[in-house]
Design a protein around this motif. Structure first.
Motif: not given
Length: 275
Positions: A168-184, A239-248
């Protein structure tokens, strides 16, 4: 894929102390008929020497030595303690591989936190509780630790979890982060191919399997239940917290992705919204 300097150095700082500790300790055990307590003292001295030269990479050296010590326990300790040796190698490799993989796929986010050693107080407490349970049951119920087929199944879960998470980490590459992102961030894209076409959160699925697998290796019945429940609750909320950001970030594209691909963790649906 070219390795950055941090990746190369961290790999050497893991491998060299690991090999040195394993070879020196094996020589001492075989030649002088020593025991694991004496060996532990030797390893502590080696660790001190490595720390002097490793500086920023002393955590990597520690994990390399821990991995080697786990192998030595598997080879030279009694049957009950062999389980802890397997567990120790799995634990040390997981935390090293987290740092190393981040250094390869997304080096700009690399920090000491990438080891996940200081993930949370709850994580540390859970590890200590599992050690206490293992020691208690090994002393009072030693037969409980003789179900080797059960431990092998736990090792299988840990290896599977490692493979899934690192894929998953390799596939996501630079999109992977250990911290949930609050902005894109610029360049952040929605990854839906590879292992992400099978489940939406493969890195969490891998960590979940690894976490439960460690306790199955130790044959810790209390912690098996505790880790399963606690991990499930943690990833459900995460997952719930992360998907709120991903939907935004991705809007309707992510809604369509949710409809086609499940989270990967049983009975966890994530955060859903109708556009």
């Amino acid at each position: 894929m070219a390795l950055c300097t941090n990746a190369k150095i961290s790999f050497c700082c893991f491998l060299i102390p690991c090999l040195e500790t394993f070879l020196v300790s094996t020589f001492i055990l075989v030649t002088f008929n020593s025991n694991l307590i004496h060996l532990f003292i030797v390893i502590l001295n080696l660790l001190f020497i490595h720390a002097l030269f490793a500086a920023f990479y002393k955590r990597t050296c520690l994990l390399g030595q821990g991995f080697a010590f786990g192998l030595l326990i598997v080879l030279f300790a009694n049957n009950t303690w062999k389980l802890f040796g397997i567990y120790l190698t799995v634990l040390c490799f997981f935390h090293f591989s987290e740092y190393f993989t981040v250094s390869v796929v997304n080096p700009k986010t690399l920090s000491l936190n990438s080891f996940l050693l200081n993930h949370s107080r709850e994580y540390t407490a859970a590890a200590i509780i599992s050690w206490v349970e293992f020691l208690f049951e090994s002393h009072f119920f030693p037969r409980l630790k003789l179900f080797w087929w059960f431990s092998v199944f736990g090792l299988f879960l840990c290896v599977s979890g490692e493979v899934i998470r690192k894929a998953a980490m390799i596939t996501a590459g630079a999109n992977f982060n250990h911290v949930i992102q609050s902005y894109r961030e610029e360049g952040h894209v929605l990854v839906t191919h590879g292992i992400y076409s099978i489940c939406r959160h493969p890195s969490y699925v891998g960590w979940f399997l690894w976490s439960v697998g460690t306790q199955i290796i130790l044959v810790n019945p209390i912690c098996i239940i505790g880790y399963t429940v606690a991990s499930w609750m943690f990833f459900k909320n995460r997952i719930k917290a992360e998907e709120i950001s991903l939907l935004n970030f991705f809007g309707e594209d992510y809604v369509l992705y949710q409809k086609c691909v499940k989270t990967g963790i049983p009975f966890v649906n994530g955060y859903r919204v109708e556009l």
